[in-house]
Design a protein around this motif. Structure first.
Motif, PDB file in Angstrom:
ATOM      1  N   GLN A  29       0.823  -1.214   0.000  1.00 16.82           N
ATOM      2  CA  GLN A  29       0.000   0.000   0.000  1.00 16.82           C
ATOM      3  C   GLN A  29       0.856   1.264   0.000  1.00 16.82           C
ATOM      4  O   GLN A  29       0.327   2.360  -0.092  1.00 16.82           O
ATOM      5  CB  GLN A  29      -0.919   0.016   1.231  1.00 16.82           C
ATOM      6  CG  GLN A  29      -1.868  -1.166   1.286  1.00 16.82           C
ATOM      7  CD  GLN A  29      -2.784  -1.226   0.076  1.00 16.82           C
ATOM      8  OE1 GLN A  29      -3.417  -0.241  -0.287  1.00 16.82           O
ATOM      9  NE2 GLN A  29      -2.826  -2.389  -0.567  1.00 16.82           N
ATOM     10  N   GLY A  30       2.162   1.112   0.127  1.00 15.59           N
ATOM     11  CA  GLY A  30       3.085   2.252   0.137  1.00 15.59           C
ATOM     12  C   GLY A  30       4.279   1.952  -0.740  1.00 15.59           C
ATOM     13  O   GLY A  30       4.368   0.895  -1.363  1.00 15.59           O
ATOM     14  N   TRP A  31       5.225   2.906  -0.778  1.00 14.21           N
ATOM     15  CA  TRP A  31       6.445   2.717  -1.571  1.00 14.21           C
ATOM     16  C   TRP A  31       7.268   1.564  -1.001  1.00 14.21           C
ATOM     17  O   TRP A  31       7.205   1.264   0.182  1.00 14.21           O
ATOM     18  CB  TRP A  31       7.267   3.998  -1.609  1.00 14.21           C
ATOM     19  CG  TRP A  31       7.460   4.651  -0.271  1.00 14.21           C
ATOM     20  CD1 TRP A  31       6.719   5.659   0.256  1.00 14.21           C
ATOM     21  CD2 TRP A  31       8.440   4.319   0.731  1.00 14.21           C
ATOM     22  NE1 TRP A  31       7.172   5.982   1.514  1.00 14.21           N
ATOM     23  CE2 TRP A  31       8.236   5.173   1.832  1.00 14.21           C
ATOM     24  CE3 TRP A  31       9.469   3.395   0.795  1.00 14.21           C
ATOM     25  CZ2 TRP A  31       9.013   5.124   2.976  1.00 14.21           C
ATOM     26  CZ3 TRP A  31      10.243   3.352   1.951  1.00 14.21           C
ATOM     27  CH2 TRP A  31      10.008   4.211   3.018  1.00 14.21           C
ATOM     28  N   VAL A  32       8.025   0.912  -1.844  1.00 12.70           N
ATOM     29  CA  VAL A  32       8.913  -0.179  -1.426  1.00 12.70           C
ATOM     30  C   VAL A  32      10.311   0.412  -1.256  1.00 12.70           C
ATOM     31  O   VAL A  32      10.886   0.908  -2.221  1.00 12.70           O
ATOM     32  CB  VAL A  32       8.908  -1.334  -2.442  1.00 12.70           C
ATOM     33  CG1 VAL A  32       9.912  -2.409  -2.038  1.00 12.70           C
ATOM     34  CG2 VAL A  32       7.508  -1.921  -2.569  1.00 12.70           C
ATOM     35  N   GLY A  33      10.821   0.376  -0.038  1.00 12.82           N
ATOM     36  CA  GLY A  33      12.094   1.023   0.259  1.00 12.82           C
ATOM     37  C   GLY A  33      13.263   0.070   0.413  1.00 12.82           C
ATOM     38  O   GLY A  33      14.410   0.502   0.466  1.00 12.82           O
ATOM     39  N   CYS A  34      12.995  -1.236   0.493  1.00  7.96           N
ATOM     40  CA  CYS A  34      14.093  -2.186   0.668  1.00  7.96           C
ATOM     41  C   CYS A  34      13.637  -3.576   0.242  1.00  7.96           C
ATOM     42  O   CYS A  34      12.445  -3.879   0.233  1.00  7.96           O
ATOM     43  CB  CYS A  34      14.561  -2.208   2.118  1.00  7.96           C
ATOM     44  SG  CYS A  34      13.251  -2.537   3.315  1.00  7.96           S
ATOM     45  N   CYS A  35      14.622  -4.376  -0.109  1.00  6.13           N
ATOM     46  CA  CYS A  35      14.339  -5.770  -0.434  1.00  6.13           C
ATOM     47  C   CYS A  35      15.568  -6.605  -0.115  1.00  6.13           C
ATOM     48  O   CYS A  35      16.674  -6.083  -0.008  1.00  6.13           O
ATOM     49  CB  CYS A  35      13.908  -5.939  -1.886  1.00  6.13           C
ATOM     50  SG  CYS A  35      15.078  -5.344  -3.089  1.00  6.13           S
ATOM     51  N   ALA A  36      15.348  -7.894   0.046  1.00  2.00           N
ATOM     52  CA  ALA A  36      16.441  -8.825   0.346  1.00  2.00           C
ATOM     53  C   ALA A  36      16.080 -10.181  -0.232  1.00  2.00           C
ATOM     54  O   ALA A  36      14.924 -10.601  -0.164  1.00  2.00           O
ATOM     55  CB  ALA A  36      16.665  -8.931   1.855  1.00  2.00           C
ATOM     56  N   VAL A  37      17.073 -10.853  -0.806  1.00  6.58           N
ATOM     57  CA  VAL A  37      16.871 -12.173  -1.392  1.00  6.58           C
ATOM     58  C   VAL A  37      17.434 -13.234  -0.459  1.00  6.58           C
ATOM     59  O   VAL A  37      18.537 -13.082   0.068  1.00  6.58           O
ATOM     60  CB  VAL A  37      17.536 -12.270  -2.782  1.00  6.58           C
ATOM     61  CG1 VAL A  37      17.346 -13.663  -3.381  1.00  6.58           C
ATOM     62  CG2 VAL A  37      16.988 -11.211  -3.723  1.00  6.58           C
ATOM     63  N   GLU A  38      16.678 -14.293  -0.282  1.00 11.36           N
ATOM     64  CA  GLU A  38      17.099 -15.421   0.548  1.00 11.36           C
ATOM     65  C   GLU A  38      18.254 -16.131  -0.152  1.00 11.36           C
ATOM     66  O   GLU A  38      18.264 -16.245  -1.384  1.00 11.36           O
ATOM     67  CB  GLU A  38      15.875 -16.328   0.726  1.00 11.36           C
ATOM     68  CG  GLU A  38      16.123 -17.601   1.474  1.00 11.36           C
ATOM     69  CD  GLU A  38      16.367 -18.780   0.549  1.00 11.36           C
ATOM     70  OE1 GLU A  38      17.069 -19.705   0.982  1.00 11.36           O
ATOM     71  OE2 GLU A  38      15.869 -18.777  -0.591  1.00 11.36           O
ATOM     72  N   PRO A  39      19.285 -16.572   0.606  1.00  8.95           N
ATOM     73  CA  PRO A  39      20.488 -17.144  -0.009  1.00  8.95           C
ATOM     74  C   PRO A  39      20.241 -18.306  -0.964  1.00  8.95           C
ATOM     75  O   PRO A  39      20.987 -18.494  -1.915  1.00  8.95           O
ATOM     76  CB  PRO A  39      21.326 -17.603   1.195  1.00  8.95           C
ATOM     77  CG  PRO A  39      20.860 -16.774   2.330  1.00  8.95           C
ATOM     78  CD  PRO A  39      19.415 -16.471   2.073  1.00  8.95           C
ATOM     79  N   GLY A  40      19.198 -19.075  -0.748  1.00  8.31           N
ATOM     80  CA  GLY A  40      18.909 -20.204  -1.632  1.00  8.31           C
ATOM     81  C   GLY A  40      18.126 -19.825  -2.879  1.00  8.31           C
ATOM     82  O   GLY A  40      17.772 -20.690  -3.677  1.00  8.31           O
ATOM     83  N   ASN A  41      17.837 -18.528  -3.053  1.00 12.09           N
ATOM     84  CA  ASN A  41      17.102 -18.014  -4.216  1.00 12.09           C
ATOM     85  C   ASN A  41      15.695 -18.594  -4.351  1.00 12.09           C
ATOM     86  O   ASN A  41      15.174 -18.697  -5.457  1.00 12.09           O
ATOM     87  CB  ASN A  41      17.875 -18.250  -5.514  1.00 12.09           C
ATOM     88  CG  ASN A  41      18.904 -17.176  -5.764  1.00 12.09           C
ATOM     89  OD1 ASN A  41      18.815 -16.083  -5.225  1.00 12.09           O
ATOM     90  ND2 ASN A  41      19.881 -17.499  -6.576  1.00 12.09           N
ATOM     91  N   GLU A  42      15.068 -18.942  -3.237  1.00 10.33           N
ATOM     92  CA  GLU A  42      13.700 -19.458  -3.301  1.00 10.33           C
ATOM     93  C   GLU A  42      12.667 -18.358  -3.080  1.00 10.33           C
ATOM     94  O   GLU A  42      11.555 -18.447  -3.583  1.00 10.33           O
ATOM     95  CB  GLU A  42      13.498 -20.571  -2.274  1.00 10.33           C
ATOM     96  CG  GLU A  42      14.292 -21.828  -2.613  1.00 10.33           C
ATOM     97  CD  GLU A  42      14.042 -22.957  -1.641  1.00 10.33           C
ATOM     98  OE1 GLU A  42      13.092 -22.875  -0.827  1.00 10.33           O
ATOM     99  OE2 GLU A  42      14.797 -23.944  -1.695  1.00 10.33           O
ATOM    100  N   TRP A  43      13.040 -17.333  -2.309  1.00 12.44           N
ATOM    101  CA  TRP A  43      12.088 -16.260  -2.028  1.00 12.44           C
ATOM    102  C   TRP A  43      12.835 -14.960  -1.801  1.00 12.44           C
ATOM    103  O   TRP A  43      14.054 -14.943  -1.642  1.00 12.44           O
ATOM    104  CB  TRP A  43      11.208 -16.597  -0.833  1.00 12.44           C
ATOM    105  CG  TRP A  43      11.953 -16.960   0.421  1.00 12.44           C
ATOM    106  CD1 TRP A  43      12.312 -18.206   0.832  1.00 12.44           C
ATOM    107  CD2 TRP A  43      12.448 -16.059   1.438  1.00 12.44           C
ATOM    108  NE1 TRP A  43      12.997 -18.139   2.021  1.00 12.44           N
ATOM    109  CE2 TRP A  43      13.083 -16.843   2.412  1.00 12.44           C
ATOM    110  CE3 TRP A  43      12.397 -14.671   1.604  1.00 12.44           C
ATOM    111  CZ2 TRP A  43      13.670 -16.279   3.547  1.00 12.44           C
ATOM    112  CZ3 TRP A  43      12.985 -14.112   2.727  1.00 12.44           C
ATOM    113  CH2 TRP A  43      13.610 -14.921   3.690  1.00 12.44           C
ATOM    114  N   PHE A  44      12.093 -13.860  -1.819  1.00 11.89           N
ATOM    115  CA  PHE A  44      12.665 -12.571  -1.468  1.00 11.89           C
ATOM    116  C   PHE A  44      11.652 -11.800  -0.639  1.00 11.89           C
ATOM    117  O   PHE A  44      10.463 -12.126  -0.620  1.00 11.89           O
ATOM    118  CB  PHE A  44      13.107 -11.788  -2.715  1.00 11.89           C
ATOM    119  CG  PHE A  44      11.982 -11.334  -3.608  1.00 11.89           C
ATOM    120  CD1 PHE A  44      11.496 -10.036  -3.535  1.00 11.89           C
ATOM    121  CD2 PHE A  44      11.423 -12.200  -4.531  1.00 11.89           C
ATOM    122  CE1 PHE A  44      10.475  -9.613  -4.367  1.00 11.89           C
ATOM    123  CE2 PHE A  44      10.403 -11.781  -5.368  1.00 11.89           C
ATOM    124  CZ  PHE A  44       9.921 -10.491  -5.291  1.00 11.89           C
TER     125      PHE A  44
END
Length: 171
Positions: free
Chosen positions: A20-35
């Motif tokens: 519902q708001g701006w996305v200010g950060c993200c992170a990827v899980e080391p196994g590349n299954e989710w973020f």
């Protein structure tokens, strides 16, 4: 020095929406299954990397989420935000299991050290804080900046922490 390899032009793969708001950060899980994404709506969303489907929404911050970090060694997601809170989420139960208290105001950035079980956070109080992940102790406070510390990274060699801050320009 190794020569960089040329790659075909990057292409937009997928557009995902749901906050519902701006996305200010993200992170990827080391196994590349989710973020994970953190937003101005105070919500952290976990997305399946292959499909882009929303897996879970985590609520607990009362203001914008500004930083996320995923552990390589534990099933933990760390988050920080403008509410001054630093949280450790257990992703097996999708619940907050630890709070790290010490920042005096908004926390804008965070990083997990790659070889030591410490978390480093930084923010508007002009400090970087080093936390023992397990005990929640603020084992060291990095001082010297005179304004908001907006970014922090850790590297394995020596072991080092690098912080970057905003500066005040005289009028």
């Amino acid at each position: 020095m190794a020569e960089p390899k040329c790659h075909a032009p990057w292409k937009l793969y997928r557009v995902i929406s749901g906050h519902q708001g701006w996305v200010g950060c993200c992170a990827v899980e080391p196994g590349n299954e989710w973020f994970a994404t953190g937003s101005g709506d105070g919500v952290i969303k976990i997305w399946d990397l292959a499909s882009g489907i929303l897996k879970v929404s985590l609520t607990g911050h009362i203001s914008s989420v500004r930083g996320l970090a995923v552990s390589h060694r534990h099933p933990y997601l760390f988050s920080c935000g403008e509410d001054g809170q630093v949280k450790c989420w257990d992703l097996e139960y999708n619940k907050v299991i630890r709070h790290y208290h010490g920042h005096l105001s908004a926390v804008y950035s965070m990083a997990l050290h790659p070889t030591i079980d410490v978390l480093v956070t930084a923010g508007r109080d002009s400090t970087g804080r080093v936390w023992d992940i397990r005990t929640k102790a603020n084992i060291h406070t990095l001082v010297g900046h005179t304004n908001t510390v907006a970014s922090v990274i850790c590297q394995a060699s020596e072991p080092q922490i690098i912080t970057g801050s905003q500066i005040l320009h005289p009028h």
